[in-house]
Scaffold this motif. Structure first.
Motif, PDB file in Angstrom:
ATOM      1  N   MET A   1       2.539  11.869  -4.742  1.00  0.00           N
ATOM      2  CA  MET A   1       2.159  11.388  -3.424  1.00  0.00           C
ATOM      3  C   MET A   1       3.304  10.573  -2.859  1.00  0.00           C
ATOM      4  O   MET A   1       3.800   9.669  -3.505  1.00  0.00           O
ATOM      5  N   ARG A   2       3.749  10.936  -1.671  1.00  0.00           N
ATOM      6  CA  ARG A   2       4.824  10.201  -1.015  1.00  0.00           C
ATOM      7  C   ARG A   2       4.471  10.061   0.457  1.00  0.00           C
ATOM      8  O   ARG A   2       4.018  11.016   1.090  1.00  0.00           O
ATOM      9  N   VAL A   3       4.671   8.867   0.987  1.00  0.00           N
ATOM     10  CA  VAL A   3       4.495   8.626   2.421  1.00  0.00           C
ATOM     11  C   VAL A   3       5.706   7.864   2.932  1.00  0.00           C
ATOM     12  O   VAL A   3       6.345   7.121   2.201  1.00  0.00           O
ATOM     13  N   ASP A   4       6.006   8.076   4.201  1.00  0.00           N
ATOM     14  CA  ASP A   4       7.106   7.329   4.801  1.00  0.00           C
ATOM     15  C   ASP A   4       6.584   5.956   5.241  1.00  0.00           C
ATOM     16  O   ASP A   4       5.397   5.651   5.073  1.00  0.00           O
ATOM     17  N   PRO A   5       7.431   5.098   5.773  1.00  0.00           N
ATOM     18  CA  PRO A   5       6.999   3.742   6.137  1.00  0.00           C
ATOM     19  C   PRO A   5       5.886   3.677   7.195  1.00  0.00           C
ATOM     20  O   PRO A   5       5.245   2.646   7.348  1.00  0.00           O
ATOM     21  N   GLU A   6       5.630   4.779   7.894  1.00  0.00           N
ATOM     22  CA  GLU A   6       4.563   4.798   8.888  1.00  0.00           C
ATOM     23  C   GLU A   6       3.301   5.488   8.380  1.00  0.00           C
ATOM     24  O   GLU A   6       2.341   5.664   9.126  1.00  0.00           O
ATOM     25  N   GLY A   7       3.294   5.909   7.102  1.00  0.00           N
ATOM     26  CA  GLY A   7       2.117   6.524   6.509  1.00  0.00           C
ATOM     27  C   GLY A   7       2.048   8.030   6.638  1.00  0.00           C
ATOM     28  O   GLY A   7       1.046   8.645   6.274  1.00  0.00           O
ATOM     29  N   TYR A   8       3.124   8.662   7.127  1.00  0.00           N
ATOM     30  CA  TYR A   8       3.138  10.114   7.242  1.00  0.00           C
ATOM     31  C   TYR A   8       3.475  10.720   5.882  1.00  0.00           C
ATOM     32  O   TYR A   8       4.410  10.286   5.224  1.00  0.00           O
ATOM     33  N   PRO A   9       2.710  11.728   5.439  1.00  0.00           N
ATOM     34  CA  PRO A   9       2.955  12.315   4.118  1.00  0.00           C
ATOM     35  C   PRO A   9       4.294  13.035   4.021  1.00  0.00           C
ATOM     36  O   PRO A   9       4.742  13.670   4.969  1.00  0.00           O
ATOM     37  N   ILE A  10       4.897  12.914   2.843  1.00  0.00           N
ATOM     38  CA  ILE A  10       6.119  13.639   2.487  1.00  0.00           C
ATOM     39  C   ILE A  10       5.750  14.436   1.252  1.00  0.00           C
ATOM     40  O   ILE A  10       5.415  13.858   0.226  1.00  0.00           O
TER      41      ILE A  10
ATOM     42  N   GLU B   1       0.835  -1.208   0.000  1.00  0.00           N
ATOM     43  CA  GLU B   1       0.000   0.000   0.000  1.00  0.00           C
ATOM     44  C   GLU B   1       0.867   1.255   0.000  1.00  0.00           C
ATOM     45  O   GLU B   1       0.549   2.240  -0.672  1.00  0.00           O
ATOM     46  N   ILE B   2       1.988   1.213   0.726  1.00  0.00           N
ATOM     47  CA  ILE B   2       2.914   2.342   0.729  1.00  0.00           C
ATOM     48  C   ILE B   2       3.495   2.540  -0.671  1.00  0.00           C
ATOM     49  O   ILE B   2       3.548   3.665  -1.178  1.00  0.00           O
ATOM     50  N   GLU B   3       3.878   1.446  -1.325  1.00  0.00           N
ATOM     51  CA  GLU B   3       4.425   1.544  -2.680  1.00  0.00           C
ATOM     52  C   GLU B   3       3.395   2.124  -3.648  1.00  0.00           C
ATOM     53  O   GLU B   3       3.709   2.976  -4.475  1.00  0.00           O
ATOM     54  N   GLU B   4       2.139   1.682  -3.530  1.00  0.00           N
ATOM     55  CA  GLU B   4       1.080   2.195  -4.399  1.00  0.00           C
ATOM     56  C   GLU B   4       0.889   3.702  -4.190  1.00  0.00           C
ATOM     57  O   GLU B   4       0.785   4.463  -5.159  1.00  0.00           O
ATOM     58  N   LEU B   5       0.842   4.141  -2.946  1.00  0.00           N
ATOM     59  CA  LEU B   5       0.715   5.578  -2.669  1.00  0.00           C
ATOM     60  C   LEU B   5       1.919   6.344  -3.208  1.00  0.00           C
ATOM     61  O   LEU B   5       1.765   7.433  -3.772  1.00  0.00           O
ATOM     62  N   ASN B   6       3.088   5.805  -3.024  1.00  0.00           N
ATOM     63  CA  ASN B   6       4.300   6.498  -3.454  1.00  0.00           C
ATOM     64  C   ASN B   6       4.437   6.577  -4.967  1.00  0.00           C
ATOM     65  O   ASN B   6       5.279   7.322  -5.467  1.00  0.00           O
ATOM     66  N   ASN B   7       3.616   5.847  -5.696  1.00  0.00           N
ATOM     67  CA  ASN B   7       3.607   5.925  -7.150  1.00  0.00           C
ATOM     68  C   ASN B   7       2.440   6.753  -7.678  1.00  0.00           C
ATOM     69  O   ASN B   7       2.216   6.823  -8.872  1.00  0.00           O
ATOM     70  N   SER B   8       1.672   7.380  -6.773  1.00  0.00           N
ATOM     71  CA  SER B   8       0.520   8.189  -7.158  1.00  0.00           C
ATOM     72  C   SER B   8       0.960   9.610  -7.493  1.00  0.00           C
ATOM     73  O   SER B   8       1.883  10.139  -6.899  1.00  0.00           O
ATOM     74  N   VAL B   9       0.251  10.223  -8.462  1.00  0.00           N
ATOM     75  CA  VAL B   9       0.529  11.599  -8.866  1.00  0.00           C
ATOM     76  C   VAL B   9      -0.795  12.348  -8.958  1.00  0.00           C
ATOM     77  O   VAL B   9      -1.779  11.824  -9.469  1.00  0.00           O
ATOM     78  N   ILE B  10      -0.798  13.590  -8.464  1.00  0.00           N
ATOM     79  CA  ILE B  10      -1.954  14.473  -8.592  1.00  0.00           C
ATOM     80  C   ILE B  10      -1.486  15.678  -9.378  1.00  0.00           C
ATOM     81  O   ILE B  10      -0.440  16.259  -9.082  1.00  0.00           O
ATOM     82  N   ARG B  11      -2.256  16.069 -10.391  1.00  0.00           N
ATOM     83  CA  ARG B  11      -1.917  17.262 -11.173  1.00  0.00           C
ATOM     84  C   ARG B  11      -2.955  18.329 -10.902  1.00  0.00           C
ATOM     85  O   ARG B  11      -4.145  18.078 -10.963  1.00  0.00           O
ATOM     86  N   LEU B  12      -2.471  19.528 -10.634  1.00  0.00           N
ATOM     87  CA  LEU B  12      -3.365  20.641 -10.347  1.00  0.00           C
ATOM     88  C   LEU B  12      -2.734  21.929 -10.846  1.00  0.00           C
ATOM     89  O   LEU B  12      -1.661  22.318 -10.387  1.00  0.00           O
ATOM     90  N   GLY B  13      -3.392  22.568 -11.805  1.00  0.00           N
ATOM     91  CA  GLY B  13      -2.925  23.862 -12.287  1.00  0.00           C
ATOM     92  C   GLY B  13      -1.506  23.869 -12.816  1.00  0.00           C
ATOM     93  O   GLY B  13      -0.764  24.806 -12.551  1.00  0.00           O
ATOM     94  N   GLY B  14      -1.104  22.852 -13.540  1.00  0.00           N
ATOM     95  CA  GLY B  14       0.235  22.815 -14.089  1.00  0.00           C
ATOM     96  C   GLY B  14       1.307  22.362 -13.119  1.00  0.00           C
ATOM     97  O   GLY B  14       2.472  22.302 -13.457  1.00  0.00           O
ATOM     98  N   ILE B  15       0.900  22.063 -11.903  1.00  0.00           N
ATOM     99  CA  ILE B  15       1.859  21.568 -10.914  1.00  0.00           C
ATOM    100  C   ILE B  15       1.545  20.096 -10.666  1.00  0.00           C
ATOM    101  O   ILE B  15       0.397  19.711 -10.487  1.00  0.00           O
ATOM    102  N   ARG B  16       2.603  19.309 -10.696  1.00  0.00           N
ATOM    103  CA  ARG B  16       2.452  17.876 -10.472  1.00  0.00           C
ATOM    104  C   ARG B  16       2.888  17.569  -9.046  1.00  0.00           C
ATOM    105  O   ARG B  16       4.004  17.883  -8.650  1.00  0.00           O
ATOM    106  N   TYR B  17       1.970  16.996  -8.283  1.00  0.00           N
ATOM    107  CA  TYR B  17       2.274  16.601  -6.909  1.00  0.00           C
ATOM    108  C   TYR B  17       2.401  15.086  -6.880  1.00  0.00           C
ATOM    109  O   TYR B  17       1.482  14.377  -7.273  1.00  0.00           O
TER     110      TYR B  17
END
Length: 156
Positions: free
Chosen positions: A141-150, A123-139
């Motif tokens: 998704m990254r989480v550490d091994p405990e699920g805290y967002p980076i 699940e961490i790997e899946e989240l870490n491969n996620s991308v959100i695009r908003l207004g020309g900026i690509r975010y």
């Protein structure tokens, strides 16, 4: 840059960071402001405490609500049959308070702590491969091994 344009950029930045954190955009919200010297302030503080918005804060993180577990919202139980990704922002002694990452955007949902679990490596790997695009900026998704967002972003 014109002040109005600067305000637009600030608003878009706030919205994108809220979306990155699993929240609804700020532009979708309305807010209530009260003075602390009002006679009803102690009652408001008690309500905020009950929903985990006063006092005992926690570092927000992603977790999994186990399938079939209750998810209590002011409209009732909105739990799901399958395990689902949640974003928790506060806690009470028995509950995490947060929201489902996907869905109708219900906030301030109470999840029993014993019905939640940490993310597994897949699940961490899946989240870490996620991308959100908003207004020309690509975010990304990254989480550490405990699920805290980076937070990471890159301009396209």
């Amino acid at each position: 840059m014109e002040q109005r344009a600067q305000l637009g950029v600030i608003g878009a930045t706030i919205d994108s960071r809220r979306i990155n954190a699993g929240k609804a955009p700020a532009s979708n919200n309305s807010y209530i402001v009260i003075n602390t010297d009002e006679p009803y302030t102690p009652q408001i503080v008690e309500i905020l405490k009950r929903y985990g918005h006063w006092g005992r804060a926690m570092k927000p993180r992603y977790m999994i609500l186990k399938g079939g577990s209750p998810a209590i919202h002011k409209l009732g139980d909105i739990g799901r049959e399958q395990d689902d990704l949640i974003y928790v922002k506060s806690e009470t002694p028995d509950h995490f308070i947060g929201n489902f990452v996907e869905g109708f955007g219900f906030t301030d949902v109470a999840f029993k702590k014993n019905d939640c679990r940490s993310l597994n490596p897949g699940e961490i790997e899946e989240l870490n491969n996620s991308v959100i695009r908003l207004g020309g900026i690509r975010y990304r998704m990254r989480v550490d091994p405990e699920g805290y967002p980076i937070e990471e972003k890159s301009h396209e």
